[in-house]
Design a protein around this motif. Structure first.
Motif, PDB file in Angstrom:
ATOM      1  N   VAL A  91       0.852  -1.187   0.000  1.00  0.00           N
ATOM      2  CA  VAL A  91       0.000   0.000   0.000  1.00  0.00           C
ATOM      3  C   VAL A  91       0.891   1.240   0.000  1.00  0.00           C
ATOM      4  CG1 VAL A  91      -1.778   1.271   1.293  1.00  0.00           C
ATOM      5  CG2 VAL A  91      -1.803  -1.227   1.275  1.00  0.00           C
ATOM      6  N   MET A  92       0.507   2.226  -0.819  1.00  0.00           N
ATOM      7  CA  MET A  92       1.262   3.479  -0.851  1.00  0.00           C
ATOM      8  C   MET A  92       1.039   4.236   0.454  1.00  0.00           C
ATOM      9  SD  MET A  92       2.801   3.295  -3.657  1.00  0.00           S
ATOM     10  CE  MET A  92       3.353   4.810  -4.366  1.00  0.00           C
ATOM     11  N   GLN A  93       2.108   4.828   0.963  1.00  0.00           N
ATOM     12  CA  GLN A  93       2.014   5.664   2.153  1.00  0.00           C
ATOM     13  C   GLN A  93       2.979   6.816   2.021  1.00  0.00           C
ATOM     14  OE1 GLN A  93       3.059   3.363   5.627  1.00  0.00           O
ATOM     15  NE2 GLN A  93       5.208   3.864   5.447  1.00  0.00           N
ATOM     16  N   ILE A  94       2.767   7.854   2.826  1.00  0.00           N
ATOM     17  CA  ILE A  94       3.647   9.020   2.837  1.00  0.00           C
ATOM     18  C   ILE A  94       4.500   8.977   4.090  1.00  0.00           C
ATOM     19  CG2 ILE A  94       3.792  11.535   2.917  1.00  0.00           C
ATOM     20  CD1 ILE A  94       1.073  11.636   1.518  1.00  0.00           C
ATOM     21  N   THR A  95       5.821   8.978   3.909  1.00  0.00           N
ATOM     22  CA  THR A  95       6.737   9.171   5.031  1.00  0.00           C
ATOM     23  C   THR A  95       6.942  10.677   5.115  1.00  0.00           C
ATOM     24  OG1 THR A  95       7.790   7.041   4.633  1.00  0.00           O
ATOM     25  CG2 THR A  95       9.011   8.637   5.975  1.00  0.00           C
ATOM     26  N   THR A  96       6.361  11.289   6.106  1.00  0.00           N
ATOM     27  CA  THR A  96       6.250  12.739   6.139  1.00  0.00           C
ATOM     28  C   THR A  96       7.564  13.430   6.474  1.00  0.00           C
ATOM     29  OG1 THR A  96       5.575  12.824   8.442  1.00  0.00           O
ATOM     30  CG2 THR A  96       3.836  12.607   6.826  1.00  0.00           C
ATOM     31  N   THR A  97       7.753  14.551   5.819  1.00  0.00           N
ATOM     32  CA  THR A  97       8.858  15.445   6.138  1.00  0.00           C
ATOM     33  C   THR A  97       8.331  16.710   6.789  1.00  0.00           C
ATOM     34  OG1 THR A  97       8.775  16.385   3.921  1.00  0.00           O
ATOM     35  CG2 THR A  97      10.372  14.616   4.301  1.00  0.00           C
ATOM     36  N   ASN A  98       7.030  16.975   6.598  1.00  0.00           N
ATOM     37  CA  ASN A  98       6.445  18.195   7.111  1.00  0.00           C
ATOM     38  C   ASN A  98       4.933  18.028   7.191  1.00  0.00           C
ATOM     39  OD1 ASN A  98       5.725  20.840   7.655  1.00  0.00           O
ATOM     40  ND2 ASN A  98       7.251  21.682   6.283  1.00  0.00           N
ATOM     41  N   VAL A  99       4.354  18.416   8.308  1.00  0.00           N
ATOM     42  CA  VAL A  99       2.905  18.420   8.481  1.00  0.00           C
ATOM     43  C   VAL A  99       2.512  19.797   8.975  1.00  0.00           C
ATOM     44  CG1 VAL A  99       0.921  17.382   9.644  1.00  0.00           C
ATOM     45  CG2 VAL A  99       2.919  15.979   9.100  1.00  0.00           C
ATOM     46  N   ILE A 100       1.602  20.423   8.240  1.00  0.00           N
ATOM     47  CA  ILE A 100       1.127  21.758   8.621  1.00  0.00           C
ATOM     48  C   ILE A 100      -0.372  21.668   8.848  1.00  0.00           C
ATOM     49  CG2 ILE A 100       0.830  24.159   7.858  1.00  0.00           C
ATOM     50  CD1 ILE A 100       3.312  23.645   6.029  1.00  0.00           C
ATOM     51  N   ILE A 101      -0.818  22.075  10.025  1.00  0.00           N
ATOM     52  CA  ILE A 101      -2.248  22.124  10.302  1.00  0.00           C
ATOM     53  C   ILE A 101      -2.782  23.393   9.654  1.00  0.00           C
ATOM     54  CG2 ILE A 101      -4.018  22.224  12.087  1.00  0.00           C
ATOM     55  CD1 ILE A 101      -2.424  19.548  11.914  1.00  0.00           C
ATOM     56  N   GLU A 102      -3.752  23.222   8.771  1.00  0.00           N
ATOM     57  CA  GLU A 102      -4.308  24.340   8.014  1.00  0.00           C
ATOM     58  C   GLU A 102      -5.310  25.117   8.856  1.00  0.00           C
ATOM     59  OE1 GLU A 102      -3.550  25.632   5.210  1.00  0.00           O
ATOM     60  OE2 GLU A 102      -2.256  24.106   4.343  1.00  0.00           O
ATOM     61  N   ARG A 103      -5.207  26.407   8.805  1.00  0.00           N
ATOM     62  CA  ARG A 103      -6.152  27.287   9.500  1.00  0.00           C
ATOM     63  C   ARG A 103      -7.193  27.848   8.528  1.00  0.00           C
ATOM     64  NH1 ARG A 103      -4.368  25.073  13.658  1.00  0.00           N
ATOM     65  NH2 ARG A 103      -2.468  25.768  14.619  1.00  0.00           N
ATOM     66  N   ASP A 104      -6.846  27.882   7.242  1.00  0.00           N
ATOM     67  CA  ASP A 104      -7.737  28.398   6.205  1.00  0.00           C
ATOM     68  C   ASP A 104      -8.826  27.372   5.920  1.00  0.00           C
ATOM     69  OD1 ASP A 104      -9.006  29.344   3.944  1.00  0.00           O
ATOM     70  OD2 ASP A 104      -7.173  29.626   2.772  1.00  0.00           O
TER      71      ASP A 104
END
Length: 147
Positions: free
Chosen positions: A111-124
């Protein structure tokens, strides 16, 4: 890798991430935006899922920078910075939040997955639909994605 593209991420929707063919030789840097629907934290990593309406993609945020042999090649201040950043991001990742996730896409247990380098919680409140529109535009003009 061209320095001007070092921080570039192709914007994709979850359904398109699952359609990718993994390549061990290319830098697979992608981003997606969606609602966090699950969260499972261990001492080594935070595993969470993002749903953008086209599907869900599993994301992994590694938290073991201080003990991982991968980070031994970096100096101690870089390791400490990565560790603090990852732990801060992990604290902000909550079920129901809309997040922009960037990282490398790869295959794990078929299964494809993302190994994250950055996570930004969106306020918009428009972030998710704006991401959708940008993905459609890029899909037609750059990525040659139909549908």
């Amino acid at each position: 890798m061209d320095r001007s593209l070092q921080n570039a991420h192709a914007k994709l929707m979850s359904r398109d991430i699952h359609r990718l063919t993994p390549s061990p030789t290319e830098a697979n840097c992608f981003s997606t935006v969606g609602t966090i629907i699950s969260r499972d934290m261990t001492p080594m990593f935070l595993k969470f899922s993002v749903d953008d309406g086209t599907g869900c993609v599993t994301c992994i945020l590694w938290l073991n920078q201080l003990t991982s042999p991968y980070y031994n090649r970096f100096n101690s201040s870089t390791i400490l910075l990565h560790s603090r950043t990852a732990r801060r991001q992990a604290r902000d990742i909550r079920i129901g939040a809309v997040a922009r996730v960037r990282g490398r896409v790869g295959l794990y247990r078929e299964v494809m997955q993302i190994t994250t380098t950055n996570v930004i919680i969106e306020r918009d409140p428009n972030a998710e639909i704006l991401h959708w529109l940008e993905c459609v535009r890029l899909g037609r003009s750059c990525y040659r994605i139909q549908g």
